[in-house]
Design a protein around this motif. Sequence first.
Motif, PDB file in Angstrom:
ATOM      1  N   ASN A   1     -11.909 -51.686 -26.695  1.00 25.95           N
ATOM      2  CA  ASN A   1     -12.058 -52.759 -27.676  1.00 25.95           C
ATOM      3  C   ASN A   1     -13.046 -52.371 -28.763  1.00 25.95           C
ATOM      4  OD1 ASN A   1     -10.649 -55.464 -27.352  1.00 25.95           O
ATOM      5  ND2 ASN A   1     -11.168 -55.040 -25.236  1.00 25.95           N
ATOM      6  N   MET A   2     -14.128 -51.665 -28.387  1.00 21.77           N
ATOM      7  CA  MET A   2     -15.105 -51.246 -29.390  1.00 21.77           C
ATOM      8  C   MET A   2     -14.460 -50.280 -30.384  1.00 21.77           C
ATOM      9  SD  MET A   2     -18.773 -49.292 -29.004  1.00 21.77           S
ATOM     10  CE  MET A   2     -18.014 -47.683 -28.774  1.00 21.77           C
TER      11      MET A   2
ATOM     12  N   SER B   1     -24.429 -62.620 -24.579  1.00 17.77           N
ATOM     13  CA  SER B   1     -24.189 -62.743 -26.019  1.00 17.77           C
ATOM     14  C   SER B   1     -25.250 -63.642 -26.657  1.00 17.77           C
ATOM     15  CB  SER B   1     -22.795 -63.314 -26.282  1.00 17.77           C
ATOM     16  OG  SER B   1     -21.786 -62.486 -25.734  1.00 17.77           O
TER      17      SER B   1
ATOM     18  N   ILE C   1     -18.108 -55.186 -35.492  1.00 15.83           N
ATOM     19  CA  ILE C   1     -18.083 -53.779 -35.858  1.00 15.83           C
ATOM     20  C   ILE C   1     -17.112 -53.598 -37.025  1.00 15.83           C
ATOM     21  CG2 ILE C   1     -17.497 -51.451 -35.057  1.00 15.83           C
ATOM     22  CD1 ILE C   1     -18.340 -52.300 -32.266  1.00 15.83           C
TER      23      ILE C   1
ATOM     24  N   GLY D   1     -23.165 -54.588 -32.995  1.00 17.61           N
ATOM     25  CA  GLY D   1     -21.923 -54.385 -32.249  1.00 17.61           C
ATOM     26  C   GLY D   1     -22.085 -53.391 -31.114  1.00 17.61           C
TER      27      GLY D   1
ATOM     28  N   LEU E   1     -24.217 -54.992 -28.361  1.00 18.37           N
ATOM     29  CA  LEU E   1     -23.428 -55.933 -27.572  1.00 18.37           C
ATOM     30  C   LEU E   1     -22.507 -55.189 -26.599  1.00 18.37           C
ATOM     31  CD1 LEU E   1     -22.825 -58.914 -27.118  1.00 18.37           C
ATOM     32  CD2 LEU E   1     -21.023 -58.760 -28.838  1.00 18.37           C
ATOM     33  N   THR E   2     -21.925 -54.074 -27.041  1.00 20.75           N
ATOM     34  CA  THR E   2     -21.072 -53.275 -26.158  1.00 20.75           C
ATOM     35  C   THR E   2     -21.870 -52.762 -24.960  1.00 20.75           C
ATOM     36  OG1 THR E   2     -19.735 -52.566 -28.050  1.00 20.75           O
ATOM     37  CG2 THR E   2     -19.555 -51.269 -26.039  1.00 20.75           C
TER      38      THR E   2
ATOM     39  N   LEU F   1     -15.878 -58.176 -30.319  1.00 17.68           N
ATOM     40  CA  LEU F   1     -16.436 -57.048 -31.082  1.00 17.68           C
ATOM     41  C   LEU F   1     -15.716 -56.853 -32.415  1.00 17.68           C
ATOM     42  CD1 LEU F   1     -16.729 -54.559 -28.087  1.00 17.68           C
ATOM     43  CD2 LEU F   1     -18.614 -55.790 -29.182  1.00 17.68           C
TER      44      LEU F   1
ATOM     45  N   SER G   1     -11.884 -52.221 -32.472  1.00 17.78           N
ATOM     46  CA  SER G   1     -12.494 -53.178 -33.394  1.00 17.78           C
ATOM     47  C   SER G   1     -12.897 -52.510 -34.696  1.00 17.78           C
ATOM     48  CB  SER G   1     -13.718 -53.832 -32.753  1.00 17.78           C
ATOM     49  OG  SER G   1     -14.759 -52.883 -32.581  1.00 17.78           O
TER      50      SER G   1
END
Length: 421
Positions: free
Chosen positions: A99-100, A402, A148, A176, A179-180, A144, A103
């Motif tokens: 996902n990172m 978060s 990002i 971002g 958070l990952t 994300l 994103s």
Amino acid sequence: MITSAAFVAIMLVGVPIGLCLCLAGLVYIAASGNPVLFQSYPLQLFGGVDSYGLIAIPLFILIGEIMNGGGITRRIVDMAMAFVGSLKGGLAYVNILANMFISSILGSATAQVAIMAQIMVPEMEKKGYDKTFAAGLTAYGGMLGPIIPPSVMFVVYSVLAQVSVSDMLIAGIVPGVILTVMFCLVIALMGYIYNYPRADYQTPRQRVMTILRTSPTLLIPIVIVGTILGGLANATESAAVGAVAAALVGKYWTKEFEFSQLPQMMLRSAIYSAIVLFLVAAAAVFSWVLIFGKVPQETAGWIQSAAKDPISFMLICNVILLVIGTVIDGIPGLIMTVPILLPVATDVYHIDPRHFGVVVVINLVLGLLSPPVGLCFFVAAAVTGAKPGKMFMVTLPFFVISCVLLVLLSLFPSLSLILVK
């Protein structure tokens, strides 16, 4: 007061938010007794989208369309699998890392959830993960997308706040990544408690081969972010170059993209872009009405009585924005809150508008993962068949972490400004 009542009444009837904003502006002009303002109305509407930076929106959306059509998403998942798949809870890590990476191409939370839920949830369920957890984790991975770069929400905020689009996109990188990392720490803890399974073992040779086979897909985010950081292009120009890079990777490396697909992809991009840009135009009218009605000034007076310093102001804004984000989608939420809160943040508390924008966007995106609406959960539910309410409960630790990030950003603005020149 009449304008606010009209706006709420129109919205409750089910009229789209963009039309609500436009109609509320007309109600205000009619109630003000100043018909000359009707002549300025179309100028304000057009002026809202008369911005070069907004061209980045259809280009970023087109990049996502080309990426999907070119089979790039699947290869990014394979790359993440090569890096962390053999760890305990490996597929959960893969979900977040993929996902990172994605994103940095898509920039849309709901689009990302819809794509990744189809890929990751069946795979995780096959390996023994609970479907509800897998769907909920995918929804949080989609968070994300708007943080990002590239990010449609950051582009819209840049226009509303009159700040550089490139600066806003760069400001989202460090939050971002943090958070990952935080999500991965939560997975590590939950994996230890619930004994999550490992993915299929890959030999070092297999991993190296997979990484080499999939690494060209990283050309797209490298081109987008690298050209901005290197000062070679602004956000709009980098989006155009990124679209070309996506087409070339899809055509000549993955060999799943055909130029004959472009007309349909461009049509879908144009339709979604038109929706977003109409919201931006409506926002210009709404902001104009708010200024005439002295709403920012009145809001500043109320907040100043409760917040004595920038940190307390930011914490109050976190609560307000999170509540708004639970019932209103991201871009409409930006349109409704930024014209009111930003002048207070910059003029009264001297908060950097780029830092404030990062906090606003993360809050509103987190609202997409919070009851009573939780749009990202509903998207994941539509794809997987899981229950949205259960998704929220089993992924509650991700919600908490978060919120921790938002508090850290409120206390330490440098986390979002460290890469901004």
